[in-house]
Design an enzyme around this catalytic site. Sequence first.
Site, PDB file in Angstrom:
ATOM      1  N   CYS A 156      34.794  32.481  44.406  1.00  0.00           N
ATOM      2  CA  CYS A 156      36.235  33.315  44.113  1.00  0.00           C
ATOM      3  C   CYS A 156      35.576  34.789  44.530  1.00  0.00           C
ATOM      4  CB  CYS A 156      36.019  33.177  42.520  1.00  0.00           C
ATOM      5  SG  CYS A 156      37.332  34.243  41.770  1.00  0.00           S
ATOM      6  N   CYS A 185      34.984  36.820  41.255  1.00  0.00           N
ATOM      7  CA  CYS A 185      33.708  36.299  40.370  1.00  0.00           C
ATOM      8  C   CYS A 185      32.526  36.919  41.250  1.00  0.00           C
ATOM      9  CB  CYS A 185      33.660  34.834  40.839  1.00  0.00           C
ATOM     10  SG  CYS A 185      34.899  33.974  39.743  1.00  0.00           S
TER      11      CYS A 185
END
Length: 807
Positions: A79, A82
Amino acid sequence: MARRCGRATSRFGEEHEISVSMTATAAFFFCLCLAFPPAAEAGLYTASDQIVLLSEQNVGSVLVNSSAAMVVEFYASWCGHCISFSPTYKKLARDIKEWKPAVNMAAVDCAADENVKICTKHKIRGYPTLKVFKLPAHSHTNLLISGLSRDVQELRHMIIDSLESPGDPWPPACPPLEPTSEAEINNFFETNTVQHLALIFEKEKSYIGREVTLDLLQFENITVRRVLNTEGRLVSKLGVTEFPSCYLYYPDGRFERLVVKFEVRTFYFYALQRLPGVVRSGKPPPVFIELLKNRTEEPWRDFNSSRVYLADLESALHHSLRVELALQSVIKGNALTALKAYISVLAKYFPGRPVVMNLLKSLNSWLQNQNEGPISYEAFRERVDNTAQVPDAALPEGVRWVGCQGSQPHFRRYPCGVWTLFHVLTVQANNAGGSDPKEVLNAMRNYIHNFFGCRYCADHFENMAREGLEEVTTLPSAVLWLWYRHNRVNNRIAGDLSEDPYFPKIQWPSPEMCPSCHTVKYNGEHTWNKAQVIPFLGSYFSSSHILTDYLENEDKILEKQRAKHSHQLQESLVQRHADRIVREASNPITSPPPSSVQEGEEDEGPQEEEEEEGPQDETEAYEENNEGGEENPAPAASDRGHQQAHRIPSIIGMRLRPRREDIVDLDSFVNQHFKAKALQLAASSLVKQRTLQTKVEQEPLPAFSLGMELDAGLGMVGLQPVDEFNEMNSIHQGKGLKKRELAGQYFRREVELNHRGHWMSVISVGFSNLDISLCVILYALSFTCLLAMCVFFRNRLRRRRFKFAMP
């Protein structure tokens, strides 16, 4: 994307209540980090980030069997959001490190197959997701956080709000965060035994009081309470006019204002933890200087904490080159490359004394020429010890810690010396205008990776270098990079067992040491003024600022080095001599005899054998003529070989065992035996001279004679070559006759002894008493066995004859 990235929620999970002490809880989570080392981590975080990595093996013990609130990030390593959020989460973990054991941080990678069950169980629908797990409740209470902020202060405030959320049980390890009252303050010391009560006066929406309360959770002898500005009587009593502000309340009823540069969380925390009697939980109280000075194992050296000492740098070099590298018996490959780079930066930037710099330059020159494969540490150590005798070059042996000394022998010292050494090298490279900004940092990184003894520490440093070394583009940025990483390490290991209670780990430099290096942002958060940090570091680690106290004198260092080399040379000679004796004893057939005995002369023991080597001794190669003062040449090699060929005792069909060679003291040997041996050799030479005289009269051939001169009790023996015996007589008409008469007396005694023991010498030549005894015993046993066999077969033959004679 198949999954939404960026959705942020925080939910209260479940957790069982267990009473655990603060130190035990901190140790528990430290062990969890050790159980999953960085080498096994493939996500966005490592144990170096002070974040517990969750997995199926530890999720139960971390989220369920814990007395602390857990902040957990559920993320996916693929991600993008992230990945962008991970630096903020790491910074948050470092920022609230002192909140343990009330609050701990963890993370789990939902993209890993083995963690799918964990993320599914907690109903994770998007990444990254933050959850705060508190004590178990009958039902789950969800708290929506409005988006994931990248501001650490905002995230810190959200965690505090989650802890104070109504309707949920309070974590047992978390201190009270609600405001206090005047009545509670008046009765505080009746129920508490702490030395200091810190009162932080602030407004209702301020978080400073609660943050400082959690920051000092791991410290004893101090309690922090929050007082609101609405507490009118107490505010008026103390005359508080600024919010926030901090006051200290003592058991005697006395109040005192805590003076700090900025009324913010960081300055409060630093000032309060340095109050007298305040120590970290589970740590022994600091050792007073008076006790340190009186200890017997090692003297305490007074030092200025605001200066660098050259003794620490030389001690770090000694331990690095003579102790740590000694663990590598052979240095090759990447390790050899790392060692070359390490010695190279030392030779270029180390601010050492002339003798040390000469050694480092000599060592670097030798090491750079080692291009043909690996080198042994023994060869490297010889260069470090300067066995090559480079003029005025030496590295002091032993350590003399001054600024890096610890209150106990296992505190500070070498790790402190290594950090100081590389700080000095980066600053020296910056001041010298080096061409490569990463030269010192790469050398440090590779040395620690290949040689540093603490492998766990080396892994942590490698993780830091891997994530941020590429941002170094200038020499000043290299200085700042190392300084910033050093503070990160201080933050990570603060409170560990390795921390010296007398020298606690802090964010350096302190506000007292460099006030201008500290500043605050618009929101009251502490920040570093890097424009002031760089000149401070440049001055602090400058070569002109380094103190030379407690150093050993250079002349004394060189004298010790020469004495050590002389001693090593003597040991080497003794060892070679011993090895030669062992070889000769283990291989008597092929080894030549240590000395020669002339044919027809009696063997007079090991001392005579050493003296009879004659031409092999340098002092006997030639002798000055007594009359003319001329030097006579030594006998030719062919003649010496001919003479020694006649000296070797032999028996037909047998090679004799060489005599064992004894180690003797040459000085005492000369004083006690030289005169007697000289006289005996002169006597034997008289026989040779007379024999040679006869030969010379018949056939003129070159001859050699032994001459002896006695002068005030000192005898000197040498070989005198002559062309004819008559010429020698003409030169030595006076003293020569006297020498022959004196030597003749010893010759007649020698003849009597030779005649008396002639046959015994022939029988025992080349054999020891033990050899002869064994021969006699074996001969007796053989004779007995033969006699027994003869008797046995004789009786047996008689019995057979008797049987054949019967009808």
